[in-house]
Motif scaffolding. Structure first.
Motif, PDB file in Angstrom:
ATOM      1  N   GLY A 399       0.841  -1.204   0.000  1.00 45.80           N
ATOM      2  CA  GLY A 399       0.000   0.000   0.000  1.00 45.80           C
ATOM      3  C   GLY A 399       0.864   1.236   0.000  1.00 45.80           C
ATOM      4  N   ASN A 400       0.349   2.334   0.541  1.00 41.81           N
ATOM      5  CA  ASN A 400       1.107   3.581   0.603  1.00 41.81           C
ATOM      6  C   ASN A 400       2.172   3.496   1.693  1.00 41.81           C
ATOM      7  OD1 ASN A 400      -0.590   4.557  -1.366  1.00 41.81           O
ATOM      8  ND2 ASN A 400      -1.964   5.565   0.074  1.00 41.81           N
ATOM      9  N   PHE A 401       3.419   3.767   1.324  1.00 42.16           N
ATOM     10  CA  PHE A 401       4.515   3.532   2.257  1.00 42.16           C
ATOM     11  C   PHE A 401       5.636   4.531   2.002  1.00 42.16           C
ATOM     12  CE2 PHE A 401       7.729   1.182   4.591  1.00 42.16           C
ATOM     13  CZ  PHE A 401       6.991   0.512   5.566  1.00 42.16           C
ATOM     14  N   THR A 402       6.339   4.917   3.096  1.00 45.70           N
ATOM     15  CA  THR A 402       7.465   5.843   2.994  1.00 45.70           C
ATOM     16  C   THR A 402       8.690   5.232   3.661  1.00 45.70           C
ATOM     17  OG1 THR A 402       6.047   7.808   2.981  1.00 45.70           O
ATOM     18  CG2 THR A 402       8.344   8.121   3.620  1.00 45.70           C
ATOM     19  N   ILE A 403       9.819   5.281   2.951  1.00 42.56           N
ATOM     20  CA  ILE A 403      11.104   4.850   3.503  1.00 42.56           C
ATOM     21  C   ILE A 403      12.059   6.030   3.370  1.00 42.56           C
ATOM     22  CG2 ILE A 403      12.895   3.083   3.477  1.00 42.56           C
ATOM     23  CD1 ILE A 403      11.065   1.461   1.607  1.00 42.56           C
ATOM     24  N   GLN A 404      12.724   6.378   4.458  1.00 41.20           N
ATOM     25  CA  GLN A 404      13.556   7.584   4.425  1.00 41.20           C
ATOM     26  C   GLN A 404      14.818   7.404   5.270  1.00 41.20           C
ATOM     27  OE1 GLN A 404      11.320  11.235   5.049  1.00 41.20           O
ATOM     28  NE2 GLN A 404      13.055  12.183   6.085  1.00 41.20           N
ATOM     29  N   ASN A 405      15.955   7.835   4.709  1.00 41.37           N
ATOM     30  CA  ASN A 405      17.213   7.935   5.454  1.00 41.37           C
ATOM     31  C   ASN A 405      17.646   6.596   6.062  1.00 41.37           C
ATOM     32  OD1 ASN A 405      19.429   9.501   6.378  1.00 41.37           O
ATOM     33  ND2 ASN A 405      18.540   9.560   8.420  1.00 41.37           N
ATOM     34  N   ILE A 406      17.679   5.562   5.209  1.00 42.61           N
ATOM     35  CA  ILE A 406      17.989   4.213   5.678  1.00 42.61           C
ATOM     36  C   ILE A 406      18.885   3.512   4.658  1.00 42.61           C
ATOM     37  CG2 ILE A 406      16.962   1.906   6.012  1.00 42.61           C
ATOM     38  CD1 ILE A 406      14.612   3.255   7.358  1.00 42.61           C
ATOM     39  N   VAL A 407      19.788   2.678   5.138  1.00 44.16           N
ATOM     40  CA  VAL A 407      20.564   1.777   4.284  1.00 44.16           C
ATOM     41  C   VAL A 407      19.938   0.393   4.383  1.00 44.16           C
ATOM     42  CG1 VAL A 407      22.800   0.700   3.867  1.00 44.16           C
ATOM     43  CG2 VAL A 407      22.692   3.085   4.611  1.00 44.16           C
ATOM     44  N   LEU A 408      19.512  -0.155   3.240  1.00 40.48           N
ATOM     45  CA  LEU A 408      18.927  -1.492   3.195  1.00 40.48           C
ATOM     46  C   LEU A 408      19.967  -2.469   2.670  1.00 40.48           C
ATOM     47  CD1 LEU A 408      15.402  -0.757   1.642  1.00 40.48           C
ATOM     48  CD2 LEU A 408      16.011  -0.928   4.054  1.00 40.48           C
ATOM     49  N   LYS A 409      20.131  -3.583   3.372  1.00 41.32           N
ATOM     50  CA  LYS A 409      21.076  -4.617   2.939  1.00 41.32           C
ATOM     51  C   LYS A 409      20.344  -5.959   2.846  1.00 41.32           C
ATOM     52  CE  LYS A 409      25.406  -2.621   4.679  1.00 41.32           C
ATOM     53  NZ  LYS A 409      26.600  -2.843   5.531  1.00 41.32           N
ATOM     54  N   PRO A 410      19.755  -6.247   1.679  1.00 45.35           N
ATOM     55  CA  PRO A 410      19.089  -7.544   1.515  1.00 45.35           C
ATOM     56  C   PRO A 410      20.089  -8.682   1.638  1.00 45.35           C
ATOM     57  CG  PRO A 410      18.585  -6.027  -0.300  1.00 45.35           C
ATOM     58  CD  PRO A 410      19.711  -5.429   0.469  1.00 45.35           C
ATOM     59  N   GLY A 411      19.594  -9.848   2.052  1.00 49.03           N
ATOM     60  CA  GLY A 411      20.448 -11.026   2.091  1.00 49.03           C
ATOM     61  C   GLY A 411      20.706 -11.525   0.677  1.00 49.03           C
ATOM     62  N   PRO A 412      21.699 -12.398   0.487  1.00 47.58           N
ATOM     63  CA  PRO A 412      21.959 -12.957  -0.844  1.00 47.58           C
ATOM     64  C   PRO A 412      20.712 -13.623  -1.403  1.00 47.58           C
ATOM     65  CG  PRO A 412      23.704 -13.539   0.692  1.00 47.58           C
ATOM     66  CD  PRO A 412      22.612 -12.923   1.511  1.00 47.58           C
ATOM     67  N   GLY A 413      20.355 -13.289  -2.626  1.00 54.16           N
ATOM     68  CA  GLY A 413      19.159 -13.865  -3.237  1.00 54.16           C
ATOM     69  C   GLY A 413      17.876 -13.148  -2.898  1.00 54.16           C
ATOM     70  N   GLN A 414      17.910 -12.175  -1.995  1.00 55.65           N
ATOM     71  CA  GLN A 414      16.704 -11.414  -1.652  1.00 55.65           C
ATOM     72  C   GLN A 414      16.528 -10.210  -2.571  1.00 55.65           C
ATOM     73  OE1 GLN A 414      17.001 -10.341   2.580  1.00 55.65           O
ATOM     74  NE2 GLN A 414      15.241 -11.660   2.981  1.00 55.65           N
ATOM     75  N   ILE A 415      15.282  -9.827  -2.798  1.00 52.39           N
ATOM     76  CA  ILE A 415      14.952  -8.553  -3.427  1.00 52.39           C
ATOM     77  C   ILE A 415      14.807  -7.535  -2.306  1.00 52.39           C
ATOM     78  CG2 ILE A 415      13.329  -7.314  -4.901  1.00 52.39           C
ATOM     79  CD1 ILE A 415      12.493 -10.017  -6.061  1.00 52.39           C
ATOM     80  N   GLY A 416      15.384  -6.353  -2.487  1.00 52.01           N
ATOM     81  CA  GLY A 416      15.344  -5.353  -1.424  1.00 52.01           C
ATOM     82  C   GLY A 416      13.933  -4.874  -1.117  1.00 52.01           C
ATOM     83  N   VAL A 417      13.249  -4.341  -2.129  1.00 53.22           N
ATOM     84  CA  VAL A 417      11.907  -3.779  -1.940  1.00 53.22           C
ATOM     85  C   VAL A 417      11.017  -4.247  -3.080  1.00 53.22           C
ATOM     86  CG1 VAL A 417      10.515  -1.677  -1.773  1.00 53.22           C
ATOM     87  CG2 VAL A 417      12.827  -1.719  -0.795  1.00 53.22           C
ATOM     88  N   VAL A 418       9.903  -4.889  -2.752  1.00 52.28           N
ATOM     89  CA  VAL A 418       8.882  -5.245  -3.742  1.00 52.28           C
ATOM     90  C   VAL A 418       7.623  -4.454  -3.428  1.00 52.28           C
ATOM     91  CG1 VAL A 418       7.403  -7.067  -4.674  1.00 52.28           C
ATOM     92  CG2 VAL A 418       9.791  -7.557  -4.167  1.00 52.28           C
ATOM     93  N   VAL A 419       7.126  -3.700  -4.411  1.00 53.47           N
ATOM     94  CA  VAL A 419       5.928  -2.868  -4.226  1.00 53.47           C
ATOM     95  C   VAL A 419       4.805  -3.455  -5.073  1.00 53.47           C
ATOM     96  CG1 VAL A 419       4.952  -0.564  -4.353  1.00 53.47           C
ATOM     97  CG2 VAL A 419       7.390  -0.857  -3.862  1.00 53.47           C
ATOM     98  N   HIS A 420       3.690  -3.813  -4.419  1.00 49.24           N
ATOM     99  CA  HIS A 420       2.571  -4.445  -5.119  1.00 49.24           C
ATOM    100  C   HIS A 420       1.550  -3.431  -5.621  1.00 49.24           C
ATOM    101  CE1 HIS A 420       3.623  -8.641  -3.994  1.00 49.24           C
ATOM    102  NE2 HIS A 420       4.235  -8.021  -2.992  1.00 49.24           N
ATOM    103  N   ASN A 421       1.270  -2.400  -4.836  1.00 45.88           N
ATOM    104  CA  ASN A 421       0.354  -1.345  -5.282  1.00 45.88           C
ATOM    105  C   ASN A 421       0.514  -0.143  -4.358  1.00 45.88           C
ATOM    106  OD1 ASN A 421      -1.144  -2.034  -2.905  1.00 45.88           O
ATOM    107  ND2 ASN A 421      -2.300  -3.543  -4.080  1.00 45.88           N
ATOM    108  N   GLY A 422      -0.223   0.933  -4.667  1.00 43.09           N
ATOM    109  CA  GLY A 422      -0.140   2.140  -3.850  1.00 43.09           C
ATOM    110  C   GLY A 422       1.052   3.006  -4.219  1.00 43.09           C
TER     111      GLY A 422
END
Length: 558
Positions: A399-422
């Motif tokens: 849905g509607n979401f805000t991400i700010q001022n962050i370092v994201l470190k996905p694990g090996p084989g992970q997708i960092g951010v998946v957005v479905h709608n919104g």
């Protein structure tokens, strides 16, 4: 005959290989045999394969299905090697694809002995060295980790039938088998059970189930797989100590807790997949709402391991941050949490979670918070990291979401951010590592400002048909592909650098069979044609800066 552990290892391999994610394409996958079924034919074949078997007899039934249907030796395949595989001779940092000769198929164990030939495409130097050392060595691998090459030296082999058998087993463990099946009594894969589970898959594919609910169902399955694995590890550890060994009370209590957790996850899954119960669970009655008037904290602040001076420094920055968050009022209650996951478990739609500097581990966003939430880092050094065992996606947004001022470190084989709608707003966000940085599906809107995506094994950013995205003052570098998007996606780019990506900087994917008429156009002019807006961008020093390709060439489905 294989054991129950063998069956679980097969389902874990499916879980590792990211087959539940939207369009899982292994990096550099060459031309392999692809399989498609009409729904009625698929149902008939699944029922023929399973024959109404009870859960504990599924493996023996699959062995019977494989017999005489799969070529026993002499064919070539691509082995998709998972990263960080326990007890692996490779122990790769990232998922990799390797050409192999299949020299013997063990129908009894649903595995194959393969001889390593060479890597598929480029990869990390350390991983490449391990694979080079493994050339001509023989490994025993699950059949479901193999993709049949379309071009075979021996034309007399029936590779279409072989590919269908492997894909059918993959599909079973991905969409029909559920993690709690072995834990339940009287679970049998009758025609009715297979029909019901196949219909759930088809309804998700056809969009008949809301994407937010589909994402939650997948999250439940991921959590159940992790719970079951932990449960089996405890049982195996105690069984190894012998029949006369008495289990420790702590292990007994932990097992009870895990069994209860698995039961609860199954109950949640069954509730969400039922349309009527789903509506009742998501929308409480007025009578229920009247009784839920407890004090509630809209803002969660997460801090751990900070000294007094560090905490005072962060608190001094808090008033300025609060001014920028218009959704927070003077009357809103605040809550402190020691971990990010604790804050998410307590969160509702519209909540704000503020992270103080440090390493924060994320398992999943949670159903309610993922529908509408704000995740903000306060100060410098706020890192959110994922682990591959927690699923194929670090942040699954619905849905509607805000991400700010962050370092994201996905694990090996992970997708960092998946957005479905919104609408998803990302500002001052860095994504480092993982498989893909950002994936925007249909009906999503994305506003990305001062975002850096780097070192992703497959690609930086991927937008599907129907997605709309605006990217400004950002950087995408050191990935296999910088930005890729399908024909129906609308992408605007301004003041952004796309550089040092191995294969492509910017690539537009056309539907399979559609020809591109702009291949000879200079890169600068081609970029302006592909984007909704192209202002002061730099796309340079990539393998190929700008390309227009058939989707089948870059991400085939196997």
């Amino acid at each position: 005959m294989g054991s129950e552990t063998d069956l679980q290892s097969i389902s874990e391999a499916i879980f590792r290989n990211d087959l539940t994610s939207p369009r899982s394409a292994s990096p550099c996958m060459p031309h392999v045999v692809r399989v498609q079924w009409e729904p009625d034919d698929h149902l008939a074949e699944l029922c023929h394969m399973l024959q109404g078997a009870a859960a504990e007899n599924v493996e023996s039934q699959l062995v019977q299905y494989v017999e005489n249907k799969i070529e026993p030796t002499g064919w070539k395949a691509v082995w998709t090697v998972p990263p960080n595989l326990p007890n692996s001779s490779f122990n790769l940092k990232q998922e990799a694809c390797v050409y192999v000769d299949v020299i013997d198929v063990s129908r009894e164990k649903l595995t194959a002995a393969v001889k390593v030939l060479k890597p598929v495409g480029n990869m990390l130097k350390g991983d490449l060295h391990l694979i080079e050392e493994a050339k001509n060595k023989v490994f025993q691998v699950p059949l479901i980790e193999l993709s049949v090459l379309a071009d075979q030296e021996n034309g007399a082999l029936d590779m279409v039938n072989t590919a269908e058998v492997i894909c059918q087993i993959k599909f079973f463990y991905e969409h029909i088998w559920q993690p709690w099946d072995l834990e339940e009594e009287n679970t049998a894969f009758t025609h009715a059970v297979v029909t019901s589970r196949l219909k759930l898959y088809q309804d998700i594919q056809d969009g008949l189930i809301p994407s937010s609910v589909a994402a939650h169902l997948k999250a439940i399955i991921r959590e159940a797989c992790a719970t079951l694995k932990e449960l089996q590890n405890i049982e195996s550890r105690n069984e190894a100590k012998g029949l006369d060994f008495e289990m420790d009370e702590k292990d007994v209590a932990h097992l009870f807790k895990l069994h209860k957790q698995l039961e609860n996850l199954k109950a949640q899954f069954e509730l969400l997949k039922n349309p009527i119960l789903r509506e009742l669970s998501i929308f409480p009655t007025q009578e229920e709402e009247m009784h839920v008037k407890k004090p509630y904290s809209k803002v969660k602040i997460v801090a751990h391991g900070l000294t007094t001076s560090q905490m005072l420094k962060q608190m001094a920055m808090l008033p300025e941050l609060i001014k920028s968050l218009t959704q927070i009022t003077d009357e809103d209650l605040w809550q402190t949490c020691s971990t990010l996951q604790d804050a998410i478990h307590a969160a509702h739609e519209g909540d704000v979670i503020i992270l103080l500097p440090g390493q924060h581990t994320l398992c999943q966003l949670g159903f309610l918070f993922a529908k509408c939430g704000t995740l903000i880092g306060l100060g410098e050094g706020v890192v959110v990291e994922g682990k591959s065992e927690n699923g194929d996606v670090l942040m699954d947004i619905t849905g509607n979401f805000t991400i700010q001022n962050i370092v994201l470190k996905p694990g090996p084989g992970q997708i960092g951010v998946v957005v479905h709608n919104g609408l998803t707003i990302m500002q001052k966000v860095t994504i480092m590592g993982g498989k893909w940085g950002v994936l925007g599906l249909k009906e999503t809107q994305m506003d990305m400002n001062q975002v850096s995506v780097q070192n992703c094994s497959s690609g930086g950013i991927d937008f599907r048909d129907g997605a709309a995205a605006s990217i400004s003052s950002s950087t995408i570098k050191n990935c296999r592909i910088g930005i890729q998007f399908e024909e129906g996606a609308k992408v605007s780019l301004s003041s952004t650098r796309v550089e040092h990506n191995e294969k492509y900087g910017m690539v537009k994917l056309l539907p399979e069979g559609k020809e591109c008429s702009a291949q000879e156009t200079p890169a600068e002019a081609k970029l302006a044609c592909l984007l909704q807006n192209d202002t002061e961008n730099t796309v340079e020093q990539n393998g190929e800066n700008v390309a227009v390709l058939s989707a089948a060439l870059i991400s085939p489905k196997n």
